[in-house]
Design a protein around this motif. Structure first.
Motif, PDB file in Angstrom:
ATOM      1  N   THR A 198      34.004  35.843   5.262  1.00  0.00           N
ATOM      2  CA  THR A 198      34.767  35.595   4.036  1.00  0.00           C
ATOM      3  C   THR A 198      35.712  34.419   4.211  1.00  0.00           C
ATOM      4  N   LEU A 199      36.314  34.317   5.393  1.00  0.00           N
ATOM      5  CA  LEU A 199      37.240  33.220   5.657  1.00  0.00           C
ATOM      6  C   LEU A 199      36.529  31.874   5.618  1.00  0.00           C
ATOM      7  N   ARG A 200      35.286  31.849   6.096  1.00  0.00           N
ATOM      8  CA  ARG A 200      34.574  30.573   6.181  1.00  0.00           C
ATOM      9  C   ARG A 200      33.831  30.224   4.894  1.00  0.00           C
ATOM     10  N   PHE A 201      33.203  31.232   4.261  1.00  0.00           N
ATOM     11  CA  PHE A 201      32.336  30.942   3.118  1.00  0.00           C
ATOM     12  C   PHE A 201      32.893  31.421   1.781  1.00  0.00           C
ATOM     13  N   GLY A 202      34.020  32.112   1.786  1.00  0.00           N
ATOM     14  CA  GLY A 202      34.594  32.573   0.536  1.00  0.00           C
ATOM     15  C   GLY A 202      34.106  33.962   0.154  1.00  0.00           C
ATOM     16  N   PRO A 203      34.671  34.532  -0.913  1.00  0.00           N
ATOM     17  CA  PRO A 203      34.345  35.915  -1.294  1.00  0.00           C
ATOM     18  C   PRO A 203      32.961  36.083  -1.917  1.00  0.00           C
ATOM     19  N   GLU A 204      32.334  34.987  -2.364  1.00  0.00           N
ATOM     20  CA  GLU A 204      31.036  35.106  -3.040  1.00  0.00           C
ATOM     21  C   GLU A 204      29.977  35.713  -2.125  1.00  0.00           C
ATOM     22  N   LEU A 205      30.019  35.383  -0.841  1.00  0.00           N
ATOM     23  CA  LEU A 205      29.024  35.890   0.102  1.00  0.00           C
ATOM     24  C   LEU A 205      29.069  37.410   0.182  1.00  0.00           C
ATOM     25  N   GLU A 206      30.249  37.959   0.400  1.00  0.00           N
ATOM     26  CA  GLU A 206      30.368  39.408   0.516  1.00  0.00           C
ATOM     27  C   GLU A 206      30.123  40.101  -0.825  1.00  0.00           C
ATOM     28  N   ARG A 207      30.471  39.437  -1.917  1.00  0.00           N
ATOM     29  CA  ARG A 207      30.226  40.034  -3.234  1.00  0.00           C
ATOM     30  C   ARG A 207      28.731  40.206  -3.481  1.00  0.00           C
ATOM     31  N   ARG A 208      27.948  39.195  -3.135  1.00  0.00           N
ATOM     32  CA  ARG A 208      26.506  39.302  -3.327  1.00  0.00           C
ATOM     33  C   ARG A 208      25.899  40.363  -2.409  1.00  0.00           C
ATOM     34  N   LEU A 209      26.400  40.450  -1.192  1.00  0.00           N
ATOM     35  CA  LEU A 209      25.920  41.498  -0.284  1.00  0.00           C
ATOM     36  C   LEU A 209      26.240  42.881  -0.839  1.00  0.00           C
ATOM     37  N   ASP A 210      27.472  43.065  -1.298  1.00  0.00           N
ATOM     38  CA  ASP A 210      27.870  44.371  -1.829  1.00  0.00           C
ATOM     39  C   ASP A 210      27.075  44.728  -3.083  1.00  0.00           C
ATOM     40  N   GLN A 211      26.784  43.744  -3.912  1.00  0.00           N
ATOM     41  CA  GLN A 211      25.979  44.015  -5.104  1.00  0.00           C
ATOM     42  C   GLN A 211      24.563  44.429  -4.732  1.00  0.00           C
ATOM     43  N   ALA A 212      23.990  43.757  -3.744  1.00  0.00           N
ATOM     44  CA  ALA A 212      22.622  44.083  -3.338  1.00  0.00           C
ATOM     45  C   ALA A 212      22.534  45.480  -2.742  1.00  0.00           C
TER      46      ALA A 212
ATOM     47  N   GLY B 220      24.613  47.937  -3.353  1.00  0.00           N
ATOM     48  CA  GLY B 220      25.120  48.949  -4.269  1.00  0.00           C
ATOM     49  C   GLY B 220      26.541  49.389  -4.010  1.00  0.00           C
ATOM     50  N   ARG B 221      27.304  48.601  -3.265  1.00  0.00           N
ATOM     51  CA  ARG B 221      28.697  48.982  -2.985  1.00  0.00           C
ATOM     52  C   ARG B 221      29.610  48.658  -4.162  1.00  0.00           C
ATOM     53  N   ILE B 222      29.268  47.645  -4.940  1.00  0.00           N
ATOM     54  CA  ILE B 222      30.015  47.335  -6.157  1.00  0.00           C
ATOM     55  C   ILE B 222      29.019  47.183  -7.300  1.00  0.00           C
ATOM     56  N   ALA B 223      29.498  47.419  -8.505  1.00  0.00           N
ATOM     57  CA  ALA B 223      28.618  47.390  -9.676  1.00  0.00           C
ATOM     58  C   ALA B 223      28.342  45.954 -10.106  1.00  0.00           C
ATOM     59  N   GLU B 224      27.200  45.775 -10.736  1.00  0.00           N
ATOM     60  CA  GLU B 224      26.832  44.485 -11.316  1.00  0.00           C
ATOM     61  C   GLU B 224      26.323  44.747 -12.733  1.00  0.00           C
ATOM     62  N   PRO B 225      27.224  44.723 -13.705  1.00  0.00           N
ATOM     63  CA  PRO B 225      26.820  45.075 -15.077  1.00  0.00           C
ATOM     64  C   PRO B 225      25.864  44.051 -15.673  1.00  0.00           C
TER      65      PRO B 225
ATOM     66  N   LEU C  55      25.171  53.438 -26.437  1.00  0.00           N
ATOM     67  CA  LEU C  55      25.660  52.859 -25.184  1.00  0.00           C
ATOM     68  C   LEU C  55      27.016  53.460 -24.860  1.00  0.00           C
ATOM     69  N   LEU C  56      27.130  54.030 -23.676  1.00  0.00           N
ATOM     70  CA  LEU C  56      28.361  54.666 -23.223  1.00  0.00           C
ATOM     71  C   LEU C  56      28.898  53.877 -22.035  1.00  0.00           C
ATOM     72  N   HIS C  57      29.968  53.144 -22.258  1.00  0.00           N
ATOM     73  CA  HIS C  57      30.534  52.273 -21.229  1.00  0.00           C
ATOM     74  C   HIS C  57      31.573  53.055 -20.422  1.00  0.00           C
ATOM     75  N   ARG C  58      31.329  53.169 -19.114  1.00  0.00           N
ATOM     76  CA  ARG C  58      32.205  53.948 -18.248  1.00  0.00           C
ATOM     77  C   ARG C  58      33.320  53.084 -17.654  1.00  0.00           C
ATOM     78  N   LEU C  59      34.293  53.752 -17.051  1.00  0.00           N
ATOM     79  CA  LEU C  59      35.419  53.049 -16.439  1.00  0.00           C
ATOM     80  C   LEU C  59      34.997  52.181 -15.262  1.00  0.00           C
ATOM     81  N   ASP C  60      33.898  52.556 -14.583  1.00  0.00           N
ATOM     82  CA  ASP C  60      33.457  51.807 -13.405  1.00  0.00           C
ATOM     83  C   ASP C  60      32.488  50.682 -13.761  1.00  0.00           C
ATOM     84  N   SER C  61      32.490  50.265 -15.028  1.00  0.00           N
ATOM     85  CA  SER C  61      31.659  49.156 -15.525  1.00  0.00           C
ATOM     86  C   SER C  61      30.178  49.502 -15.602  1.00  0.00           C
ATOM     87  N   GLN C  62      29.815  50.748 -15.354  1.00  0.00           N
ATOM     88  CA  GLN C  62      28.439  51.181 -15.543  1.00  0.00           C
ATOM     89  C   GLN C  62      28.227  51.581 -17.004  1.00  0.00           C
ATOM     90  N   THR C  63      26.986  51.490 -17.453  1.00  0.00           N
ATOM     91  CA  THR C  63      26.654  51.837 -18.834  1.00  0.00           C
ATOM     92  C   THR C  63      25.565  52.895 -18.846  1.00  0.00           C
TER      93      THR C  63
END
Length: 506
Positions: free
Chosen positions: A212-226, A228-233, A287-295
């Motif tokens: 994260t320090l070298r490449f920024g937060p985008e790298l870890e965000r894409r890993l977490d999305q793939a 399933g650690r964070i949602a991707e609406p 469509l039921l939109h939840r607090l965790d950005s899931q639908t």
């Protein structure tokens, strides 16, 4: 999540637009990158001769002087994908969007949670999607996985036309894929490869803080999305000017009774909007939109245009048990995905004329429980070949006036495919004396026939000479069957002279 990848969409769309002119001629689409004119997309024929996206147009023309080069149309490509997404939204799932998360739009993403069973399950649904696109002239790969990121990666870098990732199988399936599958910027990809990191599994096993320090937060965000650690609406496409109503909640709701109560409040408002247009619902999404950005989604369909608020509310409430409210629902939205003009019907005014029963409500209830494709009726087709003389049509499809043949009785049950039987009969036109079907020997007591059926010569040369001789036979136990001999019993070119079981009489 379902990711549909269309690797040759730009060139195949152009070919379809031009009527598939000269499909064997290599085709490339060119555009500008700065001051250079480069190949933006190439079809399979062009790629086989070495023309790939990214090379200069001058080099491509040098490799193959007869290469057809046309201007790329990225706006048209995206508009076509949006139209395709709307088509899928009406037929597959309510949450559908154009997938441009990797840069250029090159596919479709769908959330099919709760809808795949309506299409025969995940394998049948994905196979139908790929076959339908192939029939229309488009090459497609499709993957279903627990996350958008994983499905996107496997659809583009996995092996196989159809990939289904089981629950919990994302880490294993992603580990050997290249890091390009994570939808990372080119600079990050180059930096990771400089460090010797080329596979997702190796990247995922490394400490997060230095990366994260070298490449920024985008790298870890894409890993977490793939993973399933964070949602991707998904920002779903919407029809042009759809009728919709929504309700935001100051406090999240989650109880089934509360959801049902607000459905009962929203549906009448939606019906008022439809009434103003003179339309009725054919396809309705909740469509039921939840607090965790899931639908969470509920989809209902109707056999005929409908705007009866009580009927629509009942159909929606029957599916509340499929909803997972999670930490709570903060927004509820009703969208009329497909609306059609309401039919104006003349009510019966005569004292002796009986009003035709309206069973559309029953059809809607059954179809939304078992799936619309599981509810149908049989209709006659003009054909002498028995297996071609019947087809499935929607339960409330209008009668086209076709009738069943009245000159010759037909069995109550027609087998989907004729089954071979062992039989003894005198040639050329006598019924069997006995036959063996499914391991059971039947002795014939009486028979009627033959009824000769010829092939439909206009459909192919193979049917010019074929013939079948059908017999209605009854065995000593009183069971009645419909059997036929393939051929006329005399000439070999008319068939194999083998016997087949084709139906059973009541």
């Amino acid at each position: 999540m379902v990711s549909l990848y269309l690797p040759l969409w730009p060139t195949e769309r152009i070919r379809k637009k031009l009527g598939n002119a000269a499909p064997e001629t290599p085709l490339a689409l060119a555009g500008r990158e700065g001051s250079r004119r480069v190949v933006m997309s190439a079809d399979l024929a062009a790629r086989k001769i070495g023309v790939t996206p990214g090379i200069p147009v001058a080099k491509a023309q040098a490799l193959y002087p007869d290469l057809t080069i046309m201007d790329a149309d990225p706006d048209g490509d995206r508009a076509g994908l949006e139209a395709l997404a709307l088509w899928f939204q009406r037929r597959i799932a309510p949450i559908v969007a154009v997938d441009a998360s990797g840069g250029l739009p090159d596919g479709i993403v769908m959330d099919t949670t709760g809808t795949d069973h309506l299409h025969g399950g995940e394998p049948a649904m994905l196979d139908a999607v790929v076959r339908r696109l192939a029939d229309s002239g488009f090459t497609a790969k499709v993957t279903i996985a627990g996350t958008w990121g994983a499905a996107h990666a496997l659809a583009r870098y996995g092996r196989g036309r159809i990939i289904i990732v089981p629950d919990g199988g994302i880490p294993d399936t992603l580990s050997n894929l290249p890091i390009e599958a994570l939808r990372l910027p080119a600079a990050v990809i180059e930096g990771l490869r400089t460090l010797g990191i080329s596979r997702i599994g190796k990247l995922a096993a490394m400490p997060r803080a230095p990366l994260t320090l070298r490449f920024g937060p985008e790298l870890e965000r894409r890993l977490d999305q793939a993973y399933g650690r964070i949602a991707e609406p998904i920002l779903a496409v919407r029809p042009v000017d759809p009728v919709s109503v929504a309700r935001n909640f100051a406090e999240p709701i989650g109880a089934a009774e509360t959801i049902a109560r607000y459905i009962g409040k929203l549906v009448p408002v939606l019906c008022e909007g439809l009434d103003a247009r003179g339309d009725g619902i054919r396809l309705l999404d909740l469509l039921l939109h939840r607090l965790d950005s899931q639908t969470q989604t509920i989809r209902i369909a109707t056999a005929r245009p409908a705007r009866d608020a009580k009927h629509l509310t009942r159909l929606l409430c029957e599916k509340i048990e499929t909803i997972d409210p999670g930490y709570g629902i903060e927004r509820m939205e009703l969208v009329a995905v497909l609306a059609e003009p309401m039919e104006v019907r003349q009510r019966v005014s005569s004292l002796i004329e009986e009003e035709e029963a309206d069973i559309s409500g029953l059809i809607d209830t059954l179809a939304n429980r078992v799936g619309g494709e599981s509810l149908y009726r049989f209709a006659p087709v003009e054909s002498d070949i028995p297996e071609r003389s019947v087809c499935r049509v929607p339960a409330l499809a209008p009668d086209d006036g076709a009738t069943w043949p009245v000159g010759w009785p037909r069995p109550t049950r027609l087998l989907s495919r004729p089954e071979p039987v062992q039989a003894m009969a005198e040639l050329p036109d006598q019924p069997p004396i006995f036959f063996i079907w499914r391991g059971i020997r039947h002795r014939v007591r009486c028979a009627d026939g033959p009824e000769r059926v010829f092939g439909e010569w206009w459909k192919g040369d193979t049917e010019l000479t074929i013939a079948r001789d059908y017999f209605r036979i009854e065995d000593t136990a009183g069971d009645r069957f419909w059997v036929f001999r393939e051929g006329d019993g005399e000439h070999g070119e008319t068939g194999s002279q083998r016997w087949f079981m084709h139906g059973l009489f009541a």
